[in-house]
Design a protein around this motif. Structure first.
Motif, mmCIF file in Angstrom:
data_model
loop_
_atom_site.group_PDB
_atom_site.id
_atom_site.type_symbol
_atom_site.label_atom_id
_atom_site.label_comp_id
_atom_site.label_asym_id
_atom_site.label_seq_id
_atom_site.Cartn_x
_atom_site.Cartn_y
_atom_site.Cartn_z
ATOM 1 N N GLY A 53 -9.780 -9.499 7.381
ATOM 2 C CA GLY A 53 -9.841 -8.142 8.103
ATOM 3 C C GLY A 53 -8.708 -7.244 7.756
ATOM 4 O O GLY A 53 -8.161 -7.467 6.810
ATOM 5 N N PRO A 54 -8.751 -6.067 8.520
ATOM 6 C CA PRO A 54 -7.793 -5.071 8.134
ATOM 7 C C PRO A 54 -6.214 -5.417 8.316
ATOM 8 O O PRO A 54 -5.504 -5.048 7.353
ATOM 9 N N LEU A 55 -5.937 -6.286 9.119
ATOM 10 C CA LEU A 55 -4.338 -6.620 9.169
ATOM 11 C C LEU A 55 -4.187 -7.572 7.725
ATOM 12 O O LEU A 55 -3.082 -7.579 7.253
ATOM 13 N N PHE A 56 -5.196 -8.429 7.393
ATOM 14 C CA PHE A 56 -4.880 -9.159 6.313
ATOM 15 C C PHE A 56 -4.887 -8.239 4.986
ATOM 16 O O PHE A 56 -4.035 -8.799 4.087
ATOM 17 N N VAL A 57 -5.487 -7.395 4.954
ATOM 18 C CA VAL A 57 -5.689 -6.432 3.686
ATOM 19 C C VAL A 57 -4.344 -5.877 3.722
ATOM 20 O O VAL A 57 -3.676 -5.657 2.735
ATOM 21 N N ALA A 58 -3.741 -5.404 5.014
ATOM 22 C CA ALA A 58 -2.428 -4.461 4.991
ATOM 23 C C ALA A 58 -1.386 -5.647 4.599
ATOM 24 O O ALA A 58 -0.542 -5.253 3.932
ATOM 25 N N THR A 59 -1.615 -6.710 4.882
ATOM 26 C CA THR A 59 -0.574 -7.756 4.482
ATOM 27 C C THR A 59 -0.406 -7.791 3.200
ATOM 28 O O THR A 59 0.488 -8.090 2.402
ATOM 29 N N GLY A 60 -1.605 -8.033 2.556
ATOM 30 C CA GLY A 60 -1.742 -8.276 0.956
ATOM 31 C C GLY A 60 -1.172 -6.899 0.329
ATOM 32 O O GLY A 60 -0.214 -7.432 -0.683
ATOM 33 N N LEU A 61 -1.495 -5.798 0.798
ATOM 34 C CA LEU A 61 -0.635 -4.618 0.103
ATOM 35 C C LEU A 61 0.750 -4.526 0.486
ATOM 36 O O LEU A 61 1.426 -4.187 -0.679
ATOM 37 N N PHE A 62 1.086 -5.019 1.637
ATOM 38 C CA PHE A 62 2.743 -4.991 2.076
ATOM 39 C C PHE A 62 3.274 -6.065 1.092
ATOM 40 O O PHE A 62 4.211 -5.711 0.442
ATOM 41 N N MET A 63 2.604 -7.106 0.733
ATOM 42 C CA MET A 63 3.328 -8.071 -0.163
ATOM 43 C C MET A 63 3.439 -7.379 -1.607
ATOM 44 O O MET A 63 4.448 -7.406 -2.138
ATOM 45 N N ALA A 64 2.483 -6.813 -1.946
ATOM 46 C CA ALA A 64 2.446 -6.104 -3.447
ATOM 47 C C ALA A 64 3.433 -5.255 -3.503
ATOM 48 O O ALA A 64 4.079 -5.136 -4.397
ATOM 49 N N ALA A 65 3.465 -4.178 -2.366
ATOM 50 C CA ALA A 65 4.450 -3.105 -2.287
ATOM 51 C C ALA A 65 5.631 -3.523 -2.200
ATOM 52 O O ALA A 65 6.852 -3.059 -2.981
ATOM 53 N N THR A 66 6.167 -4.857 -1.743
ATOM 54 C CA THR A 66 7.302 -5.512 -1.558
ATOM 55 C C THR A 66 8.036 -5.993 -2.824
ATOM 56 O O THR A 66 9.136 -5.560 -3.341
ATOM 57 N N ILE A 67 7.003 -6.533 -3.565
ATOM 58 C CA ILE A 67 7.261 -7.116 -4.902
ATOM 59 C C ILE A 67 7.721 -5.692 -5.953
ATOM 60 O O ILE A 67 8.530 -5.701 -6.627
ATOM 61 N N VAL A 68 6.964 -4.934 -5.788
ATOM 62 C CA VAL A 68 6.968 -3.576 -6.588
ATOM 63 C C VAL A 68 8.633 -3.119 -6.282
ATOM 64 O O VAL A 68 9.253 -2.391 -7.011
#
Length: 214
Positions: A53-68
């Motif tokens: 769902g939306p929160l999991f999508v947001a979490t995945g992109l949050f993780m990717a953005a954090t790594i970057v």
């Protein structure tokens, strides 16, 4: 791998102040936007539906953005700021658990874990006679021993307050409210608290010996 305080100004930090701000706030803004427009993102990028769902999508992109953010910080600024670094590790661990188990609880508890960790570390350091905050802020300003002790106590209690506040919000309000509060609530509260410490900092500031002689 070198880690430094995120408020210890290196030469690169002074030359790239806006970049430093973007690196610290960028992942949070992406998290907020992705949660708000989760359905739209899945429609545009169907592969994201695999995350949930939306929160999991947001979490995945949050993780990717954090790594970057951490990679760019290391390459451009030359160091990994300690607080975003620790927070990033918790994001990756709890974010992965949230997505893998499809359980929102893990990512919601991340701020609780991080803030409690910092709070306990600061107050625990005082119990052993060490003001750990002094190692973090000593490049920004100089205080006497009593000043460091008082400031450390205040920040330690404040971090524990943020941990409790996060628990209250995520357990009693909707996902959208929690995400919005994480971005638009916690940040202003932290800024106000920081500004409120200026009288103490000014009262206990000392001038380094080298500067006195000039």
């Amino acid at each position: 791998m070198t880690t430094e305080s995120d408020i210890t100004p290196s030469a690169a930090d002074r030359h790239h102040p806006m970049l430093k701000l973007v690196l610290e706030l960028g992942p949070l803004m992406i998290f907020f936007f992705a949660n708000l427009r989760g359905a739209w993102l899945v429609e545009r990028f169907p592969a994201l539906s695999e995350l949930g769902g939306p929160l999991f999508v947001a979490t995945g992109l949050f993780m990717a953005a954090t790594i970057v953010s951490l990679v760019v910080s290391k390459l451009v600024l030359g160091h990994l700021p300690i607080m975003p670094f620790v927070s990033g590790i918790v994001v990756l661990i709890f974010g992965s658990l949230s997505i893998y188990l499809q359980n929102e609880t893990f990512i919601k508890m991340k701020p609780t874990i991080v803030n409690a960790l910092f709070g306990v570390a600061l107050l625990g350091g005082l119990a052993f006679g060490r003001s750990l905050l002094g190692y973090v802020f000593n490049a920004a300003f100089q205080l006497d021993a009593e000043g460091w002790r008082k400031l450390t106590v205040r920040w330690g209690i404040f971090f524990l307050f943020l941990a409790v506040l996060n628990e209250v919000v995520w357990r009693n309000f909707s996902n959208d409210f929690w995400v919005a509060f994480k971005v638009w609530g916690t940040m202003p509260i932290t800024i106000i608290f920081t500004m409120a410490q200026m009288p103490l900092i000014l009262k206990h500031s000392i001038t380094p010996a080298g500067e006195t002689e000039k």
